[in-house]
Write an enzyme that holds these catalytic residues in place. Structure first.
Site, PDB file in Angstrom:
ATOM      1  N   TYR A 150       7.410   6.258   1.023  1.00  0.00           N
ATOM      2  CA  TYR A 150       6.554   5.631   2.029  1.00  0.00           C
ATOM      3  C   TYR A 150       5.909   6.709   2.900  1.00  0.00           C
ATOM      4  O   TYR A 150       4.704   6.658   3.188  1.00  0.00           O
ATOM      5  CB  TYR A 150       7.393   4.675   2.879  1.00  0.00           C
ATOM      6  N   SER A 174       1.144   5.483   9.718  1.00  0.00           N
ATOM      7  CA  SER A 174       2.461   5.339  10.336  1.00  0.00           C
ATOM      8  C   SER A 174       2.841   6.664  10.979  1.00  0.00           C
ATOM      9  O   SER A 174       2.293   7.724  10.638  1.00  0.00           O
ATOM     10  CB  SER A 174       3.488   4.976   9.262  1.00  0.00           C
TER      11      SER A 174
END
Length: 217
Positions: free
Chosen positions: A157, A143
């Site tokens: 995350y 990401s």
């Protein structure tokens, strides 16, 4: 003739989003695609779409947080097809209570296990077959939060996705001598079901402006 004729690709998180789009794209190029996720129904739907388009797909359900099941799937793929050429290491999740004020130990464990531990399990499971073949490609979905901290994604995350980037570097440093290559994609926001877990809902208009799964595929 497809670019991937004769290749076997294993796609995790294949029932929706980036995994689904990647599976369709790989099959369109001639790869036999093994679809993995926790729920059989969406996987079987993707498999039917691939079959209807003339491709080949198999379903192997499993939770990527279960290392024994991950290893069993990899072993079954190699036993059935004699090889594993490509791993799309895509399974992952996020939770709504992701800010420091709301985060719990259970939430930390869920995010790390789903996004980092599961990626390690899949990589470990396919590397022996790839070493024997002297060839293999691992593509990991990280990401933008895996390169730069993202308050939107949450600290845990971000930390897990940073770990995926480091994992890929480590694979290349040690496994290149076996003809194995590892790479990471680090997209910004993508219109996938993971957005449903956002603390602030994402509108249809906002989703339409984001990257789409097909862009990543």
């Amino acid at each position: 003739m497809g670019q991937l004729n004769g290749k076997v690709a294993w796609v995790t998180g294949a029932g929706s989003g980036i995994g689904e789009a990647a599976a369709l794209a790989l099959a369109a190029e001639g790869a036999l695609v093994v679809l993995t996720g926790r729920r059989a129904e969406p996987l079987e739907s993707v498999a039917r779409r691939i079959s209807a388009a003339g491709g080949r797909a198999e379903v192997q359900t499993g939770d990527m947080m279960d290392s024994a099941r991950v290893y069993a799937i990899a072993a079954q793929i190699e036993k059935a097809h004699g090889r594993i050429d490509i791993l799309i290491n895509n399974a992952g999740l996020n939770i709504q209570k992701r800010s420091w004020a709301d985060l719990t130990p259970e939430g930390v464990d869920e995010i790390v296990r789903a996004n980092l531990s599961g990626a390690f399990y899949a990589s470990l499971a396919v590397l022996p077959a790839m070493r024997r073949q002297k060839d293999g490609l691992l593509i990991h979905t990280s990401s933008w939060a895996g390169r730069f901290h993202s308050k939107v994604s949450g600290t845990v995350y971000s930390a897990a996705k940073h770990g995926v980037v480091a994992m890929s570097y480590g694979i290349n440093l040690e496994e290149f001598r076996h003809g194995i290559r590892s790479t990471v994609i680090c997209p910004a926001e993508v219109a996938t079901p993971i957005l449903d877990k956002r603390p602030v809902p994402v509108t249809p208009e906002e989703r339409a402006r984001l990257l789409q799964p097909e862009d990543l595929a």
